[in-house]
Every structure is written in structure tokens, then in C-alpha cells.
Design an enzyme around this catalytic site. Structure first.
Site, PDB file in Angstrom:
ATOM      1  N   HIS A  62       6.072  47.398  -0.870  1.00 21.55           N
ATOM      2  CA  HIS A  62       7.088  46.352  -0.816  1.00 21.55           C
ATOM      3  C   HIS A  62       6.854  45.353  -1.941  1.00 21.55           C
ATOM      4  O   HIS A  62       5.871  45.462  -2.691  1.00 21.55           O
ATOM      5  CB  HIS A  62       7.108  45.668   0.554  1.00 21.55           C
ATOM      6  CG  HIS A  62       5.882  44.869   0.878  1.00 21.55           C
ATOM      7  ND1 HIS A  62       4.629  45.427   1.028  1.00 21.55           N
ATOM      8  CD2 HIS A  62       5.703  43.534   1.092  1.00 21.55           C
ATOM      9  CE1 HIS A  62       3.752  44.494   1.336  1.00 21.55           C
ATOM     10  NE2 HIS A  62       4.376  43.333   1.371  1.00 21.55           N
ATOM     11  N   HIS A  64       6.207  41.996  -2.114  1.00 22.38           N
ATOM     12  CA  HIS A  64       5.388  40.791  -2.121  1.00 22.38           C
ATOM     13  C   HIS A  64       4.328  40.979  -3.196  1.00 22.38           C
ATOM     14  O   HIS A  64       3.751  42.065  -3.351  1.00 22.38           O
ATOM     15  CB  HIS A  64       4.764  40.556  -0.745  1.00 22.38           C
ATOM     16  CG  HIS A  64       5.714  39.896   0.219  1.00 22.38           C
ATOM     17  ND1 HIS A  64       5.622  40.030   1.579  1.00 22.38           N
ATOM     18  CD2 HIS A  64       6.795  39.089  -0.009  1.00 22.38           C
ATOM     19  CE1 HIS A  64       6.593  39.334   2.161  1.00 22.38           C
ATOM     20  NE2 HIS A  64       7.314  38.760   1.217  1.00 22.38           N
ATOM     21  N   ASP A  66       1.283  40.423  -3.829  1.00 19.22           N
ATOM     22  CA  ASP A  66      -0.063  40.963  -3.650  1.00 19.22           C
ATOM     23  C   ASP A  66      -0.083  42.481  -3.524  1.00 19.22           C
ATOM     24  O   ASP A  66      -1.147  43.082  -3.393  1.00 19.22           O
ATOM     25  CB  ASP A  66      -0.753  40.310  -2.438  1.00 19.22           C
ATOM     26  CG  ASP A  66       0.051  40.429  -1.159  1.00 19.22           C
ATOM     27  OD1 ASP A  66       1.292  40.423  -1.225  1.00 19.22           O
ATOM     28  OD2 ASP A  66      -0.566  40.500  -0.072  1.00 19.22           O
ATOM     29  N   HIS A  67       1.090  43.101  -3.619  1.00 19.24           N
ATOM     30  CA  HIS A  67       1.158  44.559  -3.545  1.00 19.24           C
ATOM     31  C   HIS A  67       1.687  45.203  -4.822  1.00 19.24           C
ATOM     32  O   HIS A  67       1.662  46.421  -4.936  1.00 19.24           O
ATOM     33  CB  HIS A  67       2.013  44.984  -2.354  1.00 19.24           C
ATOM     34  CG  HIS A  67       1.385  44.641  -1.044  1.00 19.24           C
ATOM     35  ND1 HIS A  67       0.662  45.544  -0.286  1.00 19.24           N
ATOM     36  CD2 HIS A  67       1.327  43.471  -0.374  1.00 19.24           C
ATOM     37  CE1 HIS A  67       0.206  44.941   0.798  1.00 19.24           C
ATOM     38  NE2 HIS A  67       0.595  43.679   0.762  1.00 19.24           N
ATOM     39  N   HIS A 142       8.377  44.177   8.520  1.00 18.58           N
ATOM     40  CA  HIS A 142       7.849  43.024   7.791  1.00 18.58           C
ATOM     41  C   HIS A 142       8.990  42.060   7.452  1.00 18.58           C
ATOM     42  O   HIS A 142      10.154  42.311   7.770  1.00 18.58           O
ATOM     43  CB  HIS A 142       7.137  43.504   6.524  1.00 18.58           C
ATOM     44  CG  HIS A 142       6.256  42.470   5.881  1.00 18.58           C
ATOM     45  ND1 HIS A 142       5.435  41.625   6.592  1.00 18.58           N
ATOM     46  CD2 HIS A 142       6.073  42.146   4.566  1.00 18.58           C
ATOM     47  CE1 HIS A 142       4.792  40.835   5.762  1.00 18.58           C
ATOM     48  NE2 HIS A 142       5.164  41.132   4.524  1.00 18.58           N
ATOM     49  N   ASP A 212       1.998  45.997   5.248  1.00 21.37           N
ATOM     50  CA  ASP A 212       2.306  44.732   5.920  1.00 21.37           C
ATOM     51  C   ASP A 212       3.342  44.949   7.013  1.00 21.37           C
ATOM     52  O   ASP A 212       4.444  45.437   6.732  1.00 21.37           O
ATOM     53  CB  ASP A 212       2.845  43.720   4.904  1.00 21.37           C
ATOM     54  CG  ASP A 212       1.775  43.234   3.940  1.00 21.37           C
ATOM     55  OD1 ASP A 212       0.752  43.927   3.816  1.00 21.37           O
ATOM     56  OD2 ASP A 212       1.968  42.178   3.319  1.00 21.37           O
ATOM     57  N   HIS A 270      -6.383  44.068   4.333  1.00 18.32           N
ATOM     58  CA  HIS A 270      -5.393  43.008   4.108  1.00 18.32           C
ATOM     59  C   HIS A 270      -5.835  41.727   4.816  1.00 18.32           C
ATOM     60  O   HIS A 270      -5.073  41.076   5.524  1.00 18.32           O
ATOM     61  CB  HIS A 270      -4.006  43.453   4.599  1.00 18.32           C
ATOM     62  CG  HIS A 270      -2.881  42.651   4.008  1.00 18.32           C
ATOM     63  ND1 HIS A 270      -2.286  41.614   4.687  1.00 18.32           N
ATOM     64  CD2 HIS A 270      -2.248  42.744   2.812  1.00 18.32           C
ATOM     65  CE1 HIS A 270      -1.324  41.103   3.939  1.00 18.32           C
ATOM     66  NE2 HIS A 270      -1.278  41.765   2.789  1.00 18.32           N
TER      67      HIS A 270
END
Length: 303
Positions: A62, A64, A66-67, A142, A212, A270
Site C-alpha cells: 500500500h 503509506h 513506510d512501505h 486498513h 497493515d 511493524h
């Protein structure tokens, strides 16, 4: 056949306590697949002695940061290092816009082609297969569209019984054919059935990756009976309200998911920046699912 995963990043949102944002490297028979690509993923590959140029598929769960914020940097470095073979990238459709605008304004034209396939968040689908693996995506629950991934080894041919090779003087060139089901006629004219000369191959192993998601149980059928499940465990259960507010899972809930899905092993990761010591999260998950381990960076887990 090698089937293992190396953790490159296990932190949520921000790098902290020497933990980096989400990224994992899957090694399937010495072929590399990258799962998520948080900031500094290419540094982690260098740090752990893993060759980025051997990666041929990248799966982004996805959008966000941090990914995926390490993705353009990794692709650019591969370009500068002379990569020419194609890269397959799977992720949300908007990811192409993100990549294109960064390459446009840096006036970067990659020396290698990118084959992009958009994932869907409204249902499961098979998105990739090779000689070694089948990859399926499935929706998670999510705050923005997010998918999990299931990596299943391809069923191998039957294994030949080694003692039969010498006993019957089976030529080397006949072995692949016997594995495929062809019978063998020995020098005396006797026909030996392929099933008598072989045994069943190992059952294909399965690795499921849930990045997530809030604990909604909606995706249980997609991860059932996996040999190893990676599941986010951002908070401990005393932070349940915060987990639900941010569409994340607690360590206790990750254990419950693993138990209900009847998986063999659980990896949790995570982790929120509020936890310097991860042992309490491990202990909490283990109260429900005993075969749980922490996704420690640099550690390789055999699936």
C-alpha cells in the site's frame, strides 16, 4: 529447494531504535523477491550482503510511506549500476504516478524496463507465477487500500528413488522423463512403472504476508494453513483503542489470527516506535500462539 525470508525492516511509520521501515527479501530457489520497500531498504540490502540486482519482482502492499519510500531510490541505484533486465513491480495503481513524477523531475530514464501491474483491493487474485512460485494478493482492512500477499511454491515433479538409478542402470537423460511419469524399460526389456521408481515430492510451502490491517478476520480464508505467516503487530493489547483508531493490530490479536487460520509459524513485526524492548510483544502473542517469533532485522527464517 530454498524458501526463506530475510527481514530488512520491521518498524512502523518511522525508523527508530535501529529498526527500519517495512521490507522483506524472499529467497525462492536463489531467486529474489522484495516485499515492500520502506526507506533505506537498499542500505539494508548492502548491510546484510544481499545483491539488489538479483531482485526481479517487487510487491508493494500500500501507499503509506513506510512501505514504499525506498522504492525510487532502489530503482535509481539499479539504473546507475547498469541493470538492463526488466523489473516486475506489483502495487496500487497510483504507484506508477509516484514513480513517474520523480523520474520526470530528476530527468532519469531508466536503462531497464519496468513491468507494472496494479493490484486490486476489492478481492483476491493471482497476480504472478513463475517456475518456482505462485503469488496471490488479497484485501486487508486498513485506512487506505492495502493488500496482503501469499507466496506458494510450485508443485515439484516426483522424486526419483536414488537406489533405483544404480540398480536398473537408468541413464541420466531418462531421469527427468521418469519424474514426469514416463515408464522405463531396462536392458532386459522389462518395463518399470514410473510410480514405482519415484516418490511424491514435498508438499508446496506457503508464506503469507499481512502488512497493515485492523483485526477484522475478513482475510482468514486467504492465509489458512500457511507454513509461515507474517502479521503486523504494531501495538500491545493495552493499546487496543489506538490500534483500532489507526487500523492496526495488537500482538495478542496477531496470535489469535494465527491460531484461527491454523498456520504453522507466526512472525510479528511493524512495531510502533513506542516500544524499544520488543520482548513484551512477543510474550503477548505467545499467550495465544506459542510458535511465534519476532521479525528481527537481518534474521533469515526458513519457511
Amino acid at each position: 529447494m530454498k524458501f526463506e525470508v530475510t527481514i530488512l525492516g520491521s518498524s512502523s511509520s518511522t525508523p527508530v531504535f535501529n529498526r527500519n521501515p517495512s521490507a522483506q527479501l524472499l529467497n525462492i530457489n536463489e531467486k529474489y523477491i522484495l516485499i515492500d520497500c520502506g526507506e533505506a531498504t537498499q542500505n539494508q540490502l548492502l548491510h546484510f550482503g544481499l545483491k539488489a540486482n538479483r531482485i526481479d519482482q517487487i510487491f508493494i502492499s500500500h501507499l503509506h510511506g513506510d512501505h514504499y519510500l525506498g522504492l525510487v531510490g532502489l530503482l535509481s541505484s539499479l539504473h546507475l549500476n547498469g541493470r538492463t533486465k526488466p523489473m516486475d513491480i506489483f502495487g496500487p495503481s497510483e504507484l506508477t504516478e509516484i514513480m513517474n513524477i520523480q523520474f520526470k523531475h530528476s530527468q532519469t530514464e531508466l536503462k531497464y524496463p519496468i513491468n507494472f501491474r496494479a493490484t486490486r483491493s476489492d478481492g483476491p487474485e493471482k497476480i504472478f507465477q513463475s517456475y518456482d512460485v505462485i503469488v496471490e494478493s488479497f484485501p486487508l482492512d486498513h485506512r487506505i487500500p492495502c493488500t496482503g500477499f501469499k507466496f506458494t511454491e510450485k508443485q515439484r515433479l516426483r522424486k526419483i528413488i536414488k537406489s533405483k538409478i544404480e540398480e536398473l542402470s537408468i541413464p541420466t537423460e531418462m531421469i527427468p522423463l521418469i519424474k514426469k511419469g514416463y515408464n522405463f524399460t531396462d536392458k532386459n526389456g522389462k518395463v518399470h512403472q514410473a510410480e514405482d521408481l519415484t516418490i511424491e515430492a514435498d508438499k508446496p510451502k506457503v508464506y503469507a504476508y499481512c502488512s497493515d490491517t485492523v483485526c477484522s478476520w475478513k482475510y482468514l480464508s486467504n492465509i489458512e494453513n500457511a507454513d509461515m505467516l507474517y502479521h503486523e503487530s504494531t501495538f500491545m493489547h493495552d493499546m487496543l483503542s489506538r490500534a483500532e483508531e489507526t487500523f492496526h493490530t495488537t500482538a495478542l490479536q496477531a496470535g489469535e489470527i494465527a491460531q484461527k487460520a491454523n498456520v504453522k509459524k507466526l512472525l510479528i513485526g511493524h512495531f510502533s516506535a513506542r516500544y524499544k524492548d520488543l520482548q513484551p510483544l512477543l510474550e503477548e502473542a505467545k499467550t495465544v500462539f506459542s510458535d511465534t517469533q519476532l521479525a528481527i532485522e537481518g534474521k533469515t527464517f526458513e519457511i
